[in-house]
Design a protein around this motif. Sequence first.
Motif, short mmCIF file in Angstrom:
data_model
loop_
_atom_site.label_atom_id
_atom_site.label_comp_id
_atom_site.label_asym_id
_atom_site.label_seq_id
_atom_site.Cartn_x
_atom_site.Cartn_y
_atom_site.Cartn_z
N LYS A 23 0.83 -1.21 0.00
CA LYS A 23 0.00 0.00 0.00
C LYS A 23 0.86 1.25 0.00
N ILE A 24 2.13 1.12 -0.38
CA ILE A 24 3.06 2.25 -0.39
C ILE A 24 3.55 2.50 -1.80
N VAL A 25 3.47 3.76 -2.21
CA VAL A 25 4.08 4.21 -3.46
C VAL A 25 5.31 5.01 -3.03
N ARG A 26 6.48 4.58 -3.43
CA ARG A 26 7.70 5.23 -2.99
C ARG A 26 8.53 5.62 -4.20
N PRO A 49 2.85 17.03 -2.42
CA PRO A 49 1.64 17.03 -1.57
C PRO A 49 0.37 16.66 -2.34
N ARG A 50 0.26 17.11 -3.58
CA ARG A 50 -0.92 16.77 -4.39
C ARG A 50 -0.93 15.29 -4.75
N ILE A 51 0.23 14.75 -5.09
CA ILE A 51 0.32 13.33 -5.41
C ILE A 51 -0.01 12.49 -4.17
N LEU A 61 -3.56 4.58 -0.95
CA LEU A 61 -2.13 4.29 -0.90
C LEU A 61 -1.38 5.38 -0.15
N GLU A 62 -0.26 5.01 0.43
CA GLU A 62 0.62 5.98 1.08
C GLU A 62 1.74 6.35 0.11
N PHE A 63 1.91 7.64 -0.13
CA PHE A 63 2.95 8.14 -1.03
C PHE A 63 4.14 8.60 -0.20
N GLN A 64 5.31 8.08 -0.51
CA GLN A 64 6.53 8.45 0.20
C GLN A 64 7.60 8.88 -0.79
#
Length: 70
Positions: A23-26, A49-51, A61-64
């Motif tokens: 569940k992470i987009v890095r 921040p928008r992504i 999803l969590e964006f890192q």
Amino acid sequence: MDDRTVDLIFTGSLKLLPPVSSKIVRIFTSSTFTDTTMERNTLMAKCYPRIKDYCREKHGLEFQVCYFLN
């Protein structure tokens, strides 16, 4: 994943995404030159921040962002 699916994803179509195991987009941002400081800062202040919001709200999803500064 076939080439057509990859091409569609790179053009922004998310309809044929394969199942995800995380569940992470890095993404990794590397900046080794001072001439990209403005671009990196703009990405951090305006784009990321928008992504992050989009990933959370639309896909759960969590964006890192991982930075490598040299």
